[in-house]
Design a protein around this motif. Sequence first.
Motif, PDB file in Angstrom:
ATOM      1  N   THR A 272       0.813  -1.203   0.292  1.00 52.46           N
ATOM      2  CA  THR A 272       0.033  -0.142   0.238  1.00 52.46           C
ATOM      3  C   THR A 272       0.887   1.211  -0.358  1.00 52.46           C
ATOM      4  OG1 THR A 272      -0.513   0.182   2.121  1.00 52.46           O
ATOM      5  CG2 THR A 272      -1.644  -1.207   1.286  1.00 52.46           C
ATOM      6  N   HIS A 273       1.809   1.076   0.089  1.00 52.11           N
ATOM      7  CA  HIS A 273       3.317   2.014   0.270  1.00 52.11           C
ATOM      8  C   HIS A 273       2.971   3.074  -1.203  1.00 52.11           C
ATOM      9  CE1 HIS A 273       6.285   4.920   2.033  1.00 52.11           C
ATOM     10  NE2 HIS A 273       6.719   5.216   0.715  1.00 52.11           N
ATOM     11  N   GLU A 274       2.916   4.104  -1.690  1.00 50.64           N
ATOM     12  CA  GLU A 274       2.672   4.759  -2.692  1.00 50.64           C
ATOM     13  C   GLU A 274       4.414   5.065  -3.771  1.00 50.64           C
ATOM     14  OE1 GLU A 274       1.179   9.408  -4.175  1.00 50.64           O
ATOM     15  OE2 GLU A 274       0.116   7.685  -3.109  1.00 50.64           O
ATOM     16  N   GLY A 275       3.761   4.334  -4.717  1.00 54.86           N
ATOM     17  CA  GLY A 275       5.383   4.309  -5.631  1.00 54.86           C
ATOM     18  C   GLY A 275       5.901   3.254  -5.136  1.00 54.86           C
ATOM     19  N   VAL A 276       5.370   2.324  -4.247  1.00 58.28           N
ATOM     20  CA  VAL A 276       5.735   0.663  -4.720  1.00 58.28           C
ATOM     21  C   VAL A 276       5.620   0.119  -5.989  1.00 58.28           C
ATOM     22  CG1 VAL A 276       6.517  -1.267  -3.167  1.00 58.28           C
ATOM     23  CG2 VAL A 276       6.286   0.827  -1.895  1.00 58.28           C
TER      24      VAL A 276
END
Length: 113
Positions: free
Chosen positions: A78-82
């Motif tokens: 859910t970590h944006e940009g992962v």
Amino acid sequence: MAKMARAAPKPVRRRHFVKQWRKFKKLTQEQLAERIGVTPGAISQLELGRVNYTQPMLEALAEEFGCKPGDILNVDPTHEGVLWSIWENLDLPTRNQVVEIARTFQKKTGTDN
């Protein structure tokens, strides 16, 4: 003099991203539990850190989430940009393009290491 009983040490909580993976896959605890053959309470206890995962549970979760067991322990999707969050939203032809582009980064050119 009577010996005092020592309290058992608390189990070490092992870090994981089960809740994040479940939410990333848009599943409720009930849906996930049904799919991997456990109770919703087992999922809740796991997510809250009250019980540790087992290897069979980790493998069942990974199969359901479409990832490797280690990803559940190390990757917050859910970590944006992962990459996971980007990858999951690509269609198959675009995924194939991304793989080919990544392969060009693997190839060594020239004499530099």
